[in-house]
Design an enzyme around this catalytic site. Structure first.
Site, PDB file in Angstrom:
ATOM      1  N   ASP A 105      47.061  16.513  23.709  1.00 18.52           N
ATOM      2  CA  ASP A 105      47.216  15.976  22.353  1.00 18.52           C
ATOM      3  C   ASP A 105      46.526  14.627  22.200  1.00 18.52           C
ATOM      4  O   ASP A 105      46.208  13.962  23.183  1.00 18.52           O
ATOM      5  CB  ASP A 105      48.708  15.757  22.040  1.00 18.52           C
ATOM      6  N   HIS A 122      48.540  14.645  27.344  1.00 15.59           N
ATOM      7  CA  HIS A 122      47.822  13.819  26.371  1.00 15.59           C
ATOM      8  C   HIS A 122      46.539  13.288  26.992  1.00 15.59           C
ATOM      9  O   HIS A 122      46.418  13.206  28.210  1.00 15.59           O
ATOM     10  CB  HIS A 122      48.706  12.645  25.915  1.00 15.59           C
TER      11      HIS A 122
END
Length: 198
Positions: free
Chosen positions: A26, A170
């Site tokens: 992400d 992430h």
């Protein structure tokens, strides 16, 4: 471990492969994207990247992401908590993100991840109207909290591995640090890596 009883939301994927997981990142495209792509290429691992469209400049190596066989999904435009917004604003956040990513990359967006993992009935309806599938996760690495302890990222993932799990990571420096070791450990446990639309 996360699970959703919501049939409109993906948290795991069933594959013909014996044991497999889906690697997702992400909050990109970020400054460490090239490093992540180098690691994925070296390990021959596909991944799905959920991007905030405000971070997508044409200089970012998005072409390589697609050329290397990865997928790009929407993570909205500015990463708001969608449940705090009315339907129209949620729709706008997701739509604008999809439009910009598709315009720059020429690649159709099929998947969407709500920021902070927060969504409600309006989010699901907006995603349906925009023809994208919401994707959550089964296993969160908690990498965003572990700048000082990257090894804990490993533990958070490896201790909870299961067939078909979507892994949440992430585009962060500490994630890059442990990623080669993490991928090797997942492979050693007999898992392969697949994309959402395997």
């Amino acid at each position: 471990m996360y699970d959703s009883q919501d049939t409109d939301v993906i948290t795991s994927v069933r594959s013909k492969a014996e044991k497999s997981v889906v690697l997702t990142f992400d909050d990109g495209p970020s400054k460490v994207l090239t490093q992540i792509l180098d690691i994925l290429e070296a390990e021959d691992v596909p991944a799905t990247f959920f991007w905030q469209s405000r971070l997508l400049y044409s200089e970012r190596p998005w072409k390589r992401v697609l050329q290397d066989g990865h997928m790009i999904g929407s993570h909205t435009t500015k990463h708001p908590n969608l449940v705090k917004l009315p339907y129209e604003k949620q729709f706008e956040e997701i739509q604008n993100s999809i439009t910009k990513i598709e315009r720059i990359t020429g690649s159709k967006i099929e998947y969407f991840r709500p920021p902070f993992g927060q969504y409600n009935a309006d989010t699901i309806e907006a995603a349906k109207q925009l023809n994208v599938t919401p994707v959550m996760w089964r296993i969160a690495s908690i990498d965003w909290e572990l700048k000082e302890d990257p090894q804990q990222i490993m533990t958070n993932v490896i201790d909870h591995l299961e067939d078909g799990a979507v892994l949440l990571m992430h585009e962060l420096k500490q994630t890059v640090e442990v990623l080669p070791e993490l991928i090797k450990a997942i492979k050693e446990k007999g898992y392969t890596f697949i994309l959402l639309d395997h």
